[in-house]
Structure formats: C-alpha cells, structure tokens
Design an enzyme around this catalytic site. Structure first.
Site, PDB file in Angstrom:
ATOM      1  N   GLN A   6       0.817  -1.221   0.000  1.00 33.19           N
ATOM      2  CA  GLN A   6       0.000   0.000   0.000  1.00 33.19           C
ATOM      3  C   GLN A   6       0.850   1.271   0.000  1.00 33.19           C
ATOM      4  O   GLN A   6       0.297   2.371   0.054  1.00 33.19           O
ATOM      5  CB  GLN A   6      -0.936   0.019   1.223  1.00 33.19           C
ATOM      6  CG  GLN A   6      -1.959  -1.096   1.256  1.00 33.19           C
ATOM      7  CD  GLN A   6      -3.013  -0.977   0.149  1.00 33.19           C
ATOM      8  OE1 GLN A   6      -3.131   0.037  -0.538  1.00 33.19           O
ATOM      9  NE2 GLN A   6      -3.782  -2.036  -0.040  1.00 33.19           N
ATOM     10  N   LYS A  46      -1.610  -3.143  -7.866  1.00 31.55           N
ATOM     11  CA  LYS A  46      -2.055  -1.993  -7.063  1.00 31.55           C
ATOM     12  C   LYS A  46      -1.379  -0.705  -7.539  1.00 31.55           C
ATOM     13  O   LYS A  46      -1.612   0.361  -6.997  1.00 31.55           O
ATOM     14  CB  LYS A  46      -1.734  -2.221  -5.581  1.00 31.55           C
ATOM     15  CG  LYS A  46      -2.538  -3.360  -4.956  1.00 31.55           C
ATOM     16  CD  LYS A  46      -2.306  -3.437  -3.475  1.00 31.55           C
ATOM     17  CE  LYS A  46      -2.751  -4.722  -2.843  1.00 31.55           C
ATOM     18  NZ  LYS A  46      -4.197  -4.896  -2.750  1.00 31.55           N
TER      19      LYS A  46
HETATM   20  C1  PLP Z   1      -1.008  -4.071   3.183  1.00 33.03           C
HETATM   21  C2  PLP Z   1      -1.224  -5.189   2.219  1.00 33.03           C
HETATM   22  N1  PLP Z   1      -0.354  -6.200   2.181  1.00 33.03           N
HETATM   23  C3  PLP Z   1      -0.486  -7.220   1.331  1.00 33.03           C
HETATM   24  C4  PLP Z   1      -1.533  -7.284   0.456  1.00 33.03           C
HETATM   25  C5  PLP Z   1      -1.657  -8.456  -0.453  1.00 33.03           C
HETATM   26  O1  PLP Z   1      -1.523  -8.094  -1.779  1.00 33.03           O
HETATM   27  P1  PLP Z   1      -1.748  -9.189  -2.909  1.00 33.03           P
HETATM   28  O2  PLP Z   1      -3.146  -9.691  -2.749  1.00 33.03           O
HETATM   29  O3  PLP Z   1      -1.523  -8.435  -4.172  1.00 33.03           O
HETATM   30  O4  PLP Z   1      -0.741 -10.256  -2.657  1.00 33.03           O
HETATM   31  C6  PLP Z   1      -2.478  -6.270   0.449  1.00 33.03           C
HETATM   32  C7  PLP Z   1      -3.643  -6.319  -0.453  1.00 33.03           C
HETATM   33  O5  PLP Z   1      -4.617  -5.653  -0.299  1.00 33.03           O
HETATM   34  C8  PLP Z   1      -2.315  -5.191   1.346  1.00 33.03           C
HETATM   35  O6  PLP Z   1      -3.202  -4.189   1.390  1.00 33.03           O
END
Ligand code: PLP
Length: 418
Positions: free
Chosen positions: A208, A231
C-alpha cells in the site's frame, strides 16, 4: 505535465478506458484502488503489443523477437529497481504478488533461519499476507509470533510496545509501510534502525506504499520489501520481492526447474545468478513488461506529485466527514495527514458495511466493505465485524469524494438516521 503543476485527475482519467463505462447507469466512481488499481491504456497496449509484435520466451531464443522480449522483461526490473531505490536488478525477484513475496521469505529464509523458541515480530495492523505466512512458519518451527500493539487511539503503532517486543531479539520484524484499513503510514526507517540494533532481519510490506509515495529501500535499510504490480497500475499476477544481495545470496530457491539453474548434471545442479535463481520456469513475461509500462506511467507523473494529490484528496474526505453525524472514521485524521495514506475507512452507526457498499453501488460508486484481510485489526482492535473503505489514487478528484459523501447521506436517509 510540468513538475510544479498539480495533478489534473480529469486529464488522467482519459488514459483509463474503464472510466468510459457506467455502473448502475452512472459514470463509475472508483474508490477501491487499495484492492486493485485501474489500468491506463499504455499498460493495456503494452500487453497487446507484446503478443502481437514480439511474443517469445525469454532467456532462451537468440532470434530477434526473443531478444526483444528478454530485454523488455529485464528492463522492467531496472525500472522497478530505480523506482524503489534498489541498487540493481539483482535485488528484484519477480513473483505473483506481495503475498507470494512474503511467503517466499517465510519459506526460504524462514525455514533456514528460524528455530524453536525464536521470536518473530509483526504488528496488529498487518494484512493476512504479512501474518499467516509467519503463523505457518512459527507453527512449523515452534517459534513465537509477537505483535506490536496499536496505541490508545487505535490509529498508530505503539512504539513502547515495539520497544518491549524488541527485548526478545526477534529474528524477523515484518511490518507494513501503510495500513490497508487505517491508512496509517508507519515510520519503517525508524523501525528498521531500531530492529537492526537487536540483530533482526526486517521485511517491509510495501503493497500500500509503493503505489502511492516515493519509496527508497536503501534509505529504509530493510532486508526485504514486497509489492504488487496490480495496485500500481500494472496487471495482476506480477509483483516483486526486493532483497539485499547479501540476504538473497544466502537463501535457497523455493522452486527448481528451468531458468533458475546455471548447470545441471544427473545428480547435481548449480543455481543461476540473482535474481533468476528464484524464478523457475517460464515467467509472467507479459506481466513483467506491462509492469514496466505502469512504472513509466507513474514516473511520467512523479511519485511526489501522486502523494501530494492523495494527501489533498484524503484531507478533503476527512474534512467532509468531520461533521457528519452517526459516522465513525478510523485511522489518523486530517491533522496527521503526513502519516495518512489515501485510505479512509468508516462505519455508519447501525448500518452493515455491506448495505453501505450496496447503496454506493446504486450510485455508481465502488467501495470495499469487509474485514479487508486484516481480521485481527478489524475484529479485535477496532471491534467491528466489518468496515467500509474508500481508497484514492491519481485518477480520483474531489468530485468523486463529494459523490461518496452524498452517498453517505443517501444511506442515512434510507436507514432513517440523523
Ligand atoms: C497491506 C497489504 N499487504 C499485502 C496485500 C496483499 O496483496 P496481494 O493480494 O496483491 O498479494 C495487500 C492487499 O490488499 C495489502 O493491502
């Protein structure tokens, strides 16, 4: 766009085909970029271009299009290295997403370095991605998983709790740079500095933060940094693990197969150099290349400018919600905008967040409702079953937020709240 100009979200929206569609018959207002960002046509076009003009496997062929595919994929790592302040592409391992990056560390580094009774320190504001892999590791090894608590406001990490936990000399400290629920931006440079005094290895979850603000992994001083392309304007299925050369060299690859070796005999093999020893088999070539296009797009705007734009939007949202009755807003408020990302979670008294999200949908507004994959934070710290969340990006403007605030009025009208 000149460096001193502000972001014009109206102009930026024109680059994103999704904003031509309607939701519930209304132009879509997308306030769920913390879940995944929308994609500019430059990123979408880069995928079409790869498949139409130079589709070939990388690191294998010596014909023109194979060399071009290899170059574009490798260049993308160079762009990411530069974006996050890494020394070189040797520090950049491509994986599927942040989750896979953290699991890679917990499995490879963790299995080799964590022993029975060792401490692993995370925090009460972690996403499940930076929590469950450590639970699994702790269970495999008989290690202890500790948590940095939040302070009384339930908005920030409690630094006393952090210091107390450091007394256990945790082998690993893994924290998020920005909370996906509270929007809190943690001082990961300070956390790393203190953790290093206790000999800890430090992993920063940058899912994030990397999309929304300038990041410099060398200045933070962390050993690992994890992020997801989807993201940050890139496609799904590609993300990165940054690691220092020292630590990545000390680790075993998780998967064996093609591309991760330099030589194989019937009984033995030797590993390829960094970062390729961690990338067995055919890579997500289109994803890597399109991630490069996403980074080009972010750079064409500038991360400083993106951060300033989101600060402005977040301040506007917090000010707009300040005097709204029967609403609770979580995370730092407008007087602490320097430690608040473009994530605003809230609850409307007596209304389930799913009903809130449904009414927003009727207004053409996409927000997220739920525990946001941070159940210990939402259920145990905030003591909520679920919360509603708006999250902003470079293509949002104040008008989007005003529509969201009007939708809150609509929720209150339907539920007969003051
Ligand atoms: C703070 C944080 N860490 C990790 C993730 C995991 O990301 P991903 O689903 O792309 O692996 C997210 C996803 O929303 C997140 O907000």
């Amino acid at each position: 766009m000149a460096a001193d100009q502000e972001i014009n979200a109206g102009d930026i929206k024109k680059d994103f085909p999704i904003f031509k569609i309607k939701m519930s018959g209304k132009p879509i207002v997308y306030l769920d970029s913390a879940a995944t960002s929308q994609k500019p046509k430059q990123v979408i076009d880069s995928i079409v271009k790869f498949y139409s003009e130079y589709n070939a496997n990388i690191h294998r062929g010596i014909y023109d299009i194979a060399e071009r595919a290899t170059d574009e994929y490798t260049n993308s790592k160079g762009k990411l290295a530069k974006l996050i302040g890494a020394k070189s592409i040797r520090n950049i391992v491509y994986v599927r997403n942040t989750t896979e990056a953290i699991n890679l560390v917990a499995l490879s580094w963790g299995n080799a370095n964590i022993e029975k009774g060792d401490h692993i320190l995370i925090s009460d504001m972690e996403h499940h991605s930076n929590l469950v892999p450590w639970q699994l590791l702790a269970k495999r090894k008989g290690a202890v998983l500790d948590y940095i608590k939040l302070d009384k406001s339930s908005e920030k990490l409690d630094m006393d709790s952090f210091k107390e936990n450091l007394e256990n000399d945790p082998k690993m400290v893994a924290v998020t740079q920005a909370s996906n629920v509270l929007g809190t931006i943690n001082d990961v440079k300070y956390i790393t500095k203190e953790a290093k005094k206790h000999g800890s290895v430090v992993l920063v979850d940058g899912a994030q933060s990397a999309p929304h603000m300038p990041v410099d992994v060398q200045s933070i001083g962390c050993d690992f940094f994890a992020l997801s392309a989807h993201k940050m304007l890139g496609p799904t299925g590609i993300g990165a693990l940054y690691g220092t050369e020292e630590i990545l060299n000390s680790m075993e690859p998780l998967f064996g197969g093609g591309d991760m070796i330099s030589a194989v005999t019937r009984q033995t093999h030797s590993w390829n150099s960094l970062p390729w020893k961690f990338e067995a088999g055919t890579s997500n070539i289109e994803g890597g290349i399109a991630f490069g296009a996403a980074i080009d797009y972010l750079n064409s705007i500038g991360m400083e400018k993106i951060r300033r734009h989101e600060e402005k939007l977040t301040k506007h949202a917090l000010e707009s919600l300040e005097n709204v009755k029967n609403i609770e807003v979580y995370g730092p408020k407008k007087d602490e905008i320097n430690i608040k990302s473009g994530v605003v979670s809230f609850g409307i008294k007596g209304v389930h967040p799913h009903d809130v999200a449904q009414i927003f949908n009727n207004e053409g507004i996409a927000i997220r409702a739920g525990h946001h994959c941070a159940m210990p934070l939402v259920t145990e710290v905030l003591r909520q079953g679920a919360v509603s969340r708006m999250s902003f990006y470079l293509y949002n403007d104040e008008d989007d937020i005003d529509k969201a605030v009007a939708a809150i009025d609509e929720v209150k009208r339907i539920f007969k709240l003051e």
